[in-house]
Motif scaffolding. Structure first.
Motif, short mmCIF file in Angstrom:
data_model
loop_
_atom_site.label_atom_id
_atom_site.label_comp_id
_atom_site.label_asym_id
_atom_site.label_seq_id
_atom_site.Cartn_x
_atom_site.Cartn_y
_atom_site.Cartn_z
N ALA A 43 0.89 -1.26 -0.17
CA ALA A 43 0.20 -0.08 0.05
C ALA A 43 0.88 1.16 -0.09
O ALA A 43 1.82 1.09 0.74
N ILE A 44 0.36 2.35 -0.98
CA ILE A 44 1.00 3.47 -0.89
C ILE A 44 0.03 4.49 -0.12
O ILE A 44 -0.92 4.58 -0.75
N ILE A 45 0.66 5.29 0.71
CA ILE A 45 -0.05 6.32 1.42
C ILE A 45 0.58 7.47 1.65
O ILE A 45 1.84 7.43 1.29
N GLY A 46 -0.09 8.52 1.63
CA GLY A 46 0.20 9.95 2.00
C GLY A 46 -0.76 11.04 1.98
O GLY A 46 -1.78 10.53 1.20
N GLU A 47 -0.32 12.15 1.94
CA GLU A 47 -1.40 13.33 1.70
C GLU A 47 -1.51 13.52 0.25
O GLU A 47 -0.89 13.18 -0.73
N LEU A 55 3.90 8.16 -9.02
CA LEU A 55 4.67 6.83 -9.10
C LEU A 55 3.97 5.74 -9.63
O LEU A 55 4.33 4.91 -10.36
N ALA A 56 2.73 5.43 -9.30
CA ALA A 56 1.69 4.46 -9.90
C ALA A 56 1.83 4.41 -11.58
O ALA A 56 2.01 3.18 -12.10
N LEU A 176 -0.42 -6.12 -10.01
CA LEU A 176 -1.57 -5.34 -10.34
C LEU A 176 -1.26 -3.98 -9.61
O LEU A 176 -0.89 -4.06 -8.43
N VAL A 177 -1.73 -2.79 -10.29
CA VAL A 177 -1.44 -1.64 -9.98
C VAL A 177 -2.65 -0.76 -9.87
O VAL A 177 -3.33 -0.70 -10.73
N ALA A 178 -3.21 -0.23 -8.53
CA ALA A 178 -4.63 0.41 -8.65
C ALA A 178 -4.41 1.69 -7.67
O ALA A 178 -3.71 1.84 -6.80
N ILE A 209 -0.18 -3.81 -5.82
CA ILE A 209 0.24 -2.33 -5.29
C ILE A 209 -0.88 -1.29 -5.41
O ILE A 209 -1.54 -1.38 -6.48
N PHE A 210 -1.23 -0.71 -4.42
CA PHE A 210 -2.49 0.02 -4.34
C PHE A 210 -2.29 1.12 -3.55
O PHE A 210 -1.56 1.39 -2.42
N ILE A 211 -2.79 2.42 -3.90
CA ILE A 211 -2.94 3.60 -3.34
C ILE A 211 -4.05 3.98 -2.49
O ILE A 211 -5.29 3.65 -3.29
N SER A 212 -4.33 4.25 -1.56
CA SER A 212 -5.58 4.47 -0.65
C SER A 212 -5.43 5.30 0.31
O SER A 212 -4.47 5.26 1.23
N HIS A 213 -6.57 6.06 0.59
CA HIS A 213 -6.47 7.02 1.86
C HIS A 213 -7.40 6.14 2.86
O HIS A 213 -7.24 6.89 4.12
N ASN A 214 -7.86 5.20 2.77
CA ASN A 214 -8.56 4.37 3.53
C ASN A 214 -7.43 3.46 4.24
O ASN A 214 -7.20 2.37 4.00
#
Length: 268
Positions: A43-47, A55-56, A176-178, A209-214
């Motif tokens: 998981a990739i997190i950040g503001e 990056l994704a 998989l990237v999301a 690999i996924f980006i999420s604010h949750n």
């Protein structure tokens, strides 16, 4: 686990033109170093504006970096070059899941034709082989073979998301990237999608690999967390380590914000 991707010295620099009475804006991402193992969920997190989506897109090759190298499945690629139409290995090994599955589906063609497009562009399969692979992939994501003939308006939101997953895995990628794949889904469909991804990972050995604010989903789903700020990876590590013992101020800020929304008894 075996390493399926290694990113080395990935750098991107973007400069917006100077506006009246304002200095030109310069955003620099990198240098980025990361690795992903077979079957691992990262998981990739950040503001906002941390560089997560950028990056994704560079990982899947839709945006070229200024410099750097991406090694996928033991094949090395120059990250400063987008994948050429004649070289399909990189695009086959890493695929993107779109956030809004309905917007990514052409309403004028059937599910079968939507899924046939990546096969037509990236494989030498004949018509019969393509149809068989498409039907098998539909079953794999929990749909019916008959959905091959369906149009977008005939599918529920959950079924559309499954079609998006089918399109992502039909070329048998390693990764998989999301970007925010769960944000547009209601809670019940979100839960089904998370469980489906976990099932596919187990069956196919996929890295995700996924980006999420949750951060609730991040804690439930991810094996490893990467924290970004201003185009830099400021902290990374195993998920529980990041959540229990955050070190960087940005990580602490994100975790504290998450914990303030979660009943305290669930944190013990």
């Amino acid at each position: 686990m075996n390493e399926v991707m290694r990113v080395s010295d990935l750098v991107f620099e973007h400069s917006r033109k100077k506006r009246w009475l304002k200095k030109p804006e310069i955003f620099r991402l990198g240098p980025i170093e990361l690795s992903v193992q077979r079957g691992e969920t990262v998981a990739i997190i950040g503001e906002n504006r941390a560089g997560k989506s950028l990056l994704a897109k560079m990982l899947v090759g839709t945006i070229a970096a200024d410099s750097g190298e991406i090694c996928l499945n033991s094949q090395r690629y120059n990250a400063a070059q987008t994948p050429s139409p004649k070289s399909h290995h990189r695009s086959n090994d890493i695929r993107m899941i779109f956030q809004h599955s309905s917007e990514a589906m052409n309403p004028g063609i059937t599910v079968g034709k939507i899924l046939n497009e990546p096969l037509r562009l990236n494989t030498n399969l004949d018509e019969v082989e393509c149809k068989q692979l498409i039907e098998n992939t539909l079953v794999k994501v929990g749909l019916l073979r008959e959905h091959y003939f369906f149009y977008r308006h005939m599918l529920s939101d959950g079924q559309q998301q499954r079609v998006a997953l089918a399109r992502a895995i039909i070329l048998q990628p390693k990764i998989l990237v999301a970007d925010e794949p769960f944000a547009a889904l209601d809670p019940s469909i979100r839960s089904q999608t998370v469980n489906l991804i976990l099932q596919l990972q187990k069956e196919l050995g996929l890295a995700f690999i996924f980006i999420s604010h949750n951060l609730g989903i991040v804690r439930h789903l991810a094996d490893k967390v990467i924290v970004m700020e201003n185009g830099q990876i400021v902290e990374s590590g195993k998920t529980e380590t990041i959540f229990r013992w955050p070190q960087h101020p940005m990580t602490k800020k994100l975790i504290l914000s998450y914990q303030s929304l979660v009943p305290q008894q669930t944190l013990r």
